[in-house]
Design a protein around this motif. Structure first.
Motif, PDB file in Angstrom:
ATOM      1  N   ALA A 325      11.797  -2.456   3.543  1.00 25.04           N
ATOM      2  CA  ALA A 325      12.891  -1.680   4.129  1.00 25.04           C
ATOM      3  C   ALA A 325      13.312  -0.511   3.246  1.00 25.04           C
ATOM      4  O   ALA A 325      13.980   0.413   3.714  1.00 25.04           O
ATOM      5  CB  ALA A 325      14.093  -2.596   4.381  1.00 25.04           C
ATOM      6  N   LEU A 326      12.884  -0.541   1.993  1.00 22.65           N
ATOM      7  CA  LEU A 326      13.317   0.473   1.027  1.00 22.65           C
ATOM      8  C   LEU A 326      12.241   1.501   0.717  1.00 22.65           C
ATOM      9  O   LEU A 326      12.515   2.701   0.612  1.00 22.65           O
ATOM     10  CB  LEU A 326      13.736  -0.230  -0.268  1.00 22.65           C
ATOM     11  N   VAL A 327      10.990   1.055   0.569  1.00 25.87           N
ATOM     12  CA  VAL A 327       9.902   1.892   0.060  1.00 25.87           C
ATOM     13  C   VAL A 327       9.004   2.317   1.228  1.00 25.87           C
ATOM     14  O   VAL A 327       8.614   1.488   2.051  1.00 25.87           O
ATOM     15  CB  VAL A 327       9.075   1.114  -0.983  1.00 25.87           C
ATOM     16  N   PRO A 328       8.655   3.599   1.322  1.00 28.13           N
ATOM     17  CA  PRO A 328       7.779   4.049   2.417  1.00 28.13           C
ATOM     18  C   PRO A 328       6.422   3.380   2.342  1.00 28.13           C
ATOM     19  O   PRO A 328       5.951   2.991   1.269  1.00 28.13           O
ATOM     20  CB  PRO A 328       7.684   5.562   2.198  1.00 28.13           C
ATOM     21  N   GLU A 329       5.757   3.262   3.475  1.00 24.94           N
ATOM     22  CA  GLU A 329       4.515   2.495   3.555  1.00 24.94           C
ATOM     23  C   GLU A 329       3.441   3.017   2.609  1.00 24.94           C
ATOM     24  O   GLU A 329       2.685   2.232   2.023  1.00 24.94           O
ATOM     25  CB  GLU A 329       3.996   2.515   5.001  1.00 24.94           C
ATOM     26  N   ALA A 331       3.660   4.014  -0.252  1.00 23.54           N
ATOM     27  CA  ALA A 331       3.916   3.620  -1.636  1.00 23.54           C
ATOM     28  C   ALA A 331       4.037   2.105  -1.788  1.00 23.54           C
ATOM     29  O   ALA A 331       4.544   1.618  -2.792  1.00 23.54           O
ATOM     30  CB  ALA A 331       5.181   4.300  -2.151  1.00 23.54           C
ATOM     31  N   ARG A 332       3.560   1.357  -0.773  1.00 24.29           N
ATOM     32  CA  ARG A 332       3.574  -0.105  -0.845  1.00 24.29           C
ATOM     33  C   ARG A 332       2.146  -0.626  -0.965  1.00 24.29           C
ATOM     34  O   ARG A 332       1.210  -0.055  -0.399  1.00 24.29           O
ATOM     35  CB  ARG A 332       4.234  -0.713   0.402  1.00 24.29           C
ATOM     36  N   MET A 333       1.999  -1.719  -1.702  1.00 22.72           N
ATOM     37  CA  MET A 333       0.676  -2.303  -1.883  1.00 22.72           C
ATOM     38  C   MET A 333       0.150  -2.852  -0.567  1.00 22.72           C
ATOM     39  O   MET A 333       0.887  -3.495   0.190  1.00 22.72           O
ATOM     40  CB  MET A 333       0.738  -3.422  -2.925  1.00 22.72           C
ATOM     41  N   THR A 334      -1.130  -2.618  -0.285  1.00 20.21           N
ATOM     42  CA  THR A 334      -1.781  -3.143   0.915  1.00 20.21           C
ATOM     43  C   THR A 334      -1.850  -4.665   0.825  1.00 20.21           C
ATOM     44  O   THR A 334      -2.250  -5.222  -0.200  1.00 20.21           O
ATOM     45  CB  THR A 334      -3.192  -2.563   1.046  1.00 20.21           C
ATOM     46  N   ARG A 335      -1.465  -5.346   1.915  1.00 18.63           N
ATOM     47  CA  ARG A 335      -1.450  -6.805   1.899  1.00 18.63           C
ATOM     48  C   ARG A 335      -1.547  -7.352   3.319  1.00 18.63           C
ATOM     49  O   ARG A 335      -1.289  -6.633   4.288  1.00 18.63           O
ATOM     50  CB  ARG A 335      -0.188  -7.339   1.227  1.00 18.63           C
ATOM     51  N   ILE A 336      -1.884  -8.613   3.427  1.00 18.09           N
ATOM     52  CA  ILE A 336      -1.810  -9.335   4.689  1.00 18.09           C
ATOM     53  C   ILE A 336      -1.131 -10.677   4.411  1.00 18.09           C
ATOM     54  O   ILE A 336      -1.068 -11.136   3.264  1.00 18.09           O
ATOM     55  CB  ILE A 336      -3.190  -9.583   5.335  1.00 18.09           C
ATOM     56  N   ALA A 337      -0.632 -11.304   5.453  1.00 17.28           N
ATOM     57  CA  ALA A 337      -0.110 -12.669   5.366  1.00 17.28           C
ATOM     58  C   ALA A 337      -0.934 -13.527   6.312  1.00 17.28           C
ATOM     59  O   ALA A 337      -1.077 -13.211   7.495  1.00 17.28           O
ATOM     60  CB  ALA A 337       1.361 -12.711   5.742  1.00 17.28           C
ATOM     61  N   THR A 338      -1.527 -14.590   5.784  1.00 13.56           N
ATOM     62  CA  THR A 338      -2.415 -15.410   6.614  1.00 13.56           C
ATOM     63  C   THR A 338      -2.517 -16.822   6.048  1.00 13.56           C
ATOM     64  O   THR A 338      -2.285 -17.043   4.846  1.00 13.56           O
ATOM     65  CB  THR A 338      -3.824 -14.786   6.688  1.00 13.56           C
ATOM     66  N   ASP A 339      -2.873 -17.769   6.911  1.00  9.39           N
ATOM     67  CA  ASP A 339      -3.211 -19.118   6.455  1.00  9.39           C
ATOM     68  C   ASP A 339      -4.697 -19.394   6.658  1.00  9.39           C
ATOM     69  O   ASP A 339      -5.161 -20.515   6.457  1.00  9.39           O
ATOM     70  CB  ASP A 339      -2.366 -20.173   7.181  1.00  9.39           C
ATOM     71  N   SER A 340      -5.436 -18.363   7.043  1.00  8.74           N
ATOM     72  CA  SER A 340      -6.861 -18.522   7.355  1.00  8.74           C
ATOM     73  C   SER A 340      -7.739 -18.135   6.166  1.00  8.74           C
ATOM     74  O   SER A 340      -7.717 -16.981   5.725  1.00  8.74           O
ATOM     75  CB  SER A 340      -7.235 -17.642   8.556  1.00  8.74           C
ATOM     76  N   PRO A 341      -8.542 -19.062   5.639  1.00 11.56           N
ATOM     77  CA  PRO A 341      -9.452 -18.692   4.549  1.00 11.56           C
ATOM     78  C   PRO A 341     -10.486 -17.661   4.986  1.00 11.56           C
ATOM     79  O   PRO A 341     -10.917 -16.839   4.183  1.00 11.56           O
ATOM     80  CB  PRO A 341     -10.101 -20.028   4.160  1.00 11.56           C
ATOM     81  N   THR A 342     -10.872 -17.682   6.243  1.00  7.74           N
ATOM     82  CA  THR A 342     -11.839 -16.703   6.752  1.00  7.74           C
ATOM     83  C   THR A 342     -11.240 -15.303   6.718  1.00  7.74           C
ATOM     84  O   THR A 342     -11.881 -14.339   6.267  1.00  7.74           O
ATOM     85  CB  THR A 342     -12.258 -17.063   8.186  1.00  7.74           C
TER      86      THR A 342
END
Length: 509
Positions: A325-329, A331-342
């Motif tokens: 909510a504070l930092v523009p996209e 300037a944010r680290m690339t990431r994903i959220a997942t529970d899938s090992p694949t």
């Protein structure tokens, strides 16, 4: 009068000669106790190889020739601190002369052992055995306070010196008053290493999978209109990164502490080798010129403080939501959220293909454990291995005194048949391995000097490493980054070792 420098130098030498950890803790604790409230911070700093002034403007050339040493021990640690203040404050026209005069005055008052100690301290190279764990345990012992209280205070204060002073002056109550301060760096949270962590994902717990950049760790502080930038080692580099200062200054909050990474990039967006980023952030040349010639991309991945609220103990998922909510996209680290090992494995492969180091797997519920490694953050990088030949071995120090430890590594030049050095390592060696190689390499010895045994190039060793970087230090123009021993290869002869061509192919040169 204060504590004599000679007492500190003697303790430093005793620490090197003492292998037992508890004995080291006792030596440091006694010295801290004897230093008293006036000198304890300086003593703790110097034993930790920290100069409070950070930059003295003194290099190898200034210390290559020492004056005639004093015959009497008269210097105190406060005398040293006063001289360091003069060295650090010298600036502008005539500063070189001021430093030369002050340095000569200080060293001429020092005995021969004190001169050697001061030279090492100013160049950051004193071997004295008072590593972080020993120092923190010694502070707890000297002050009679819980070790956990000392550890947390040092994480938030950044350095052991102010914590030693607070602990001996005010005990646990004083330590509890040490907190996060905007514009003062705190120790960064570190990631553990477990290459199998993605494969071990079971699909029942979501993880944050984050790009791992091979750049410079960057801690950014903002208070009103003031911005300060610090490296992982807590060195300030604000004046070298104007584009990052502008980025942080423009964020819509008054008081911020951010954790992130900055990396130099090529025109196609791929990251430059680590040395390019390191040279850019270490350079004192005109920063506006450097930002054009060596552009940086900065990516923040954590938010530690926001407008009066410390977020260290909040779960990572909340810190990330507030960061987003504070930092523009951009300037944010690339990431994903997942529970899938694949899905996690595919993301890892994409990051490596794009030229990055790998990923960090993070627990969304984890707090920010400043200064520690833990299971909350786990780094995953592709592992490279090479079979190399040992060219020489250095005698160990401290716990490894009396054993041959640091091995010189060489790859075979297929054109000449000679071996070309690619670096050194002592990492990954077990006690059994140290004992074996101490005997083995003396059997292969051709000659030696005061600290190195040179050997016939016959013993093959399997080495794991993270990357290959350009290097002017070694004749092959390359060096292994984060090299560590996996095993000695008794099944391979030297002519079966990997070649320079193999090394170049791994790097893509």
């Amino acid at each position: 009068m204060g504590m004599q420098l000679a007492r500190l130098v003697e303790t430093s030498a005793a620490l090197v000669a003492t292998p037992a950890r508890n004995a080291k803790i006792g030596l440091v604790a006694q010295l801290l106790t004897d230093a008293g409230p006036e000198d304890v911070a300086l003593v703790a700093a110097y034993l930790s190889n920290v100069v409070p002034q950070r930059r003295l403007g003194v290099g190898w050339r200034s210390l290559s020739a020492l004056p005639e040493p004093a015959t009497e021990r008269t210097l105190t640690v406060r005398d040293v601190d006063a001289a360091f203040e003069v060295l650090a404050a010298a600036a502008g026209a005539g500063s070189t002369s001021v430093r030369r005069t002050e340095l000569a005055h200080l060293l001429s008052r020092a005995t021969a052992p004190e001169q050697e100690y001061l030279r090492g301290l100013m160049l950051g190279g004193v071997r004295q055995g008072a590593q972080d764990g020993v120092m923190l345990a010694a502070i707890a012992k000297a002050a009679g306070v819980p070790l956990a209280a000392v550890q947390r205070a040092v994480m938030l204060a950044g350095y052991a010196a102010p914590v030693a002073e607070a602990a001996l002056a005010g005990g646990t109550d004083a330590l509890e008053r040490i907190g996060l301060e905007v514009l003062r760096p705190l120790r960064p949270m570190l990631a553990g290493s477990a290459p199998e962590v993605i494969e071990a994902m079971t699909g029942d717990a979501e993880r944050i999978i984050e790009r791992k950049i091979d750049g410079i760790r960057l801690q950014a502080h903002k208070a009103g209109t003031e911005v300060r930038l610090f490296t992982r080692s807590l060195d300030e580099i604000t004046d070298r990164l104007p584009e990052v200062v502008e980025l942080v200054a423009a964020l819509p909050a008054d008081r911020i502490v951010l954790d992130g990474e900055t990396v130099a990039t090529r025109p196609d967006g791929r990251p430059e080798p680590f040395q390019v980023t390191g040279s850019r952030t270490a350079s004192s040349a005109d920063p506006d010129s450097l930002r054009s010639s060596t552009p940086l991309v900065t990516s923040f991945f954590d938010l530690l403080h926001l407008d009066g609220e410390d977020l260290l103990d909040h779960p990572l998922s909340e810190r990330i939501a507030r960061l987003d909510a504070l930092v523009p996209e951009h300037a944010r680290m690339t990431r994903i959220a997942t529970d899938s090992p694949t899905e996690a494995s595919a993301f890892f492969a994409d990051q490596v293909a794009a030229g990055h180091e790998g990923v960090i797997v993070k627990d969304p519920s984890s707090p920010y454990a400043a200064g520690r490694r833990g299971s909350g953050w786990v780094k995953v990088k592709p592992r490279h291995t090479l079979d190399l030949v040992v060219l020489a071995v250095e005698w160990g120090s401290g716990r490894r005194r009396g054993t041959l430890s640091n091995i010189h590594l060489g790859a075979r030049d297929s054109a000449t048949g000679e071996f070309v050095m690619l670096g050194k390592t002592f990492k990954g060696m077990t006690d059994a391995m140290l004992a074996w190689q101490t005997e083995r390499f003396q059997e292969l010895e051709t000659h030696r000097d005061s600290y190195t045994v040179y050997v016939r190039p016959e013993q093959v060793v399997e080495i794991a490493f993270d990357a290959i970087q350009k290097s002017s230090r070694y004749p092959g123009g390359m060096a292994l980054r984060f090299a560590r021993v996996l095993r000695y290869r008794e099944d391979k002869s030297a002519d079966q070792a990997d070649t320079l061509d193999t090394v170049r192919a791994i790097r893509g040169w």
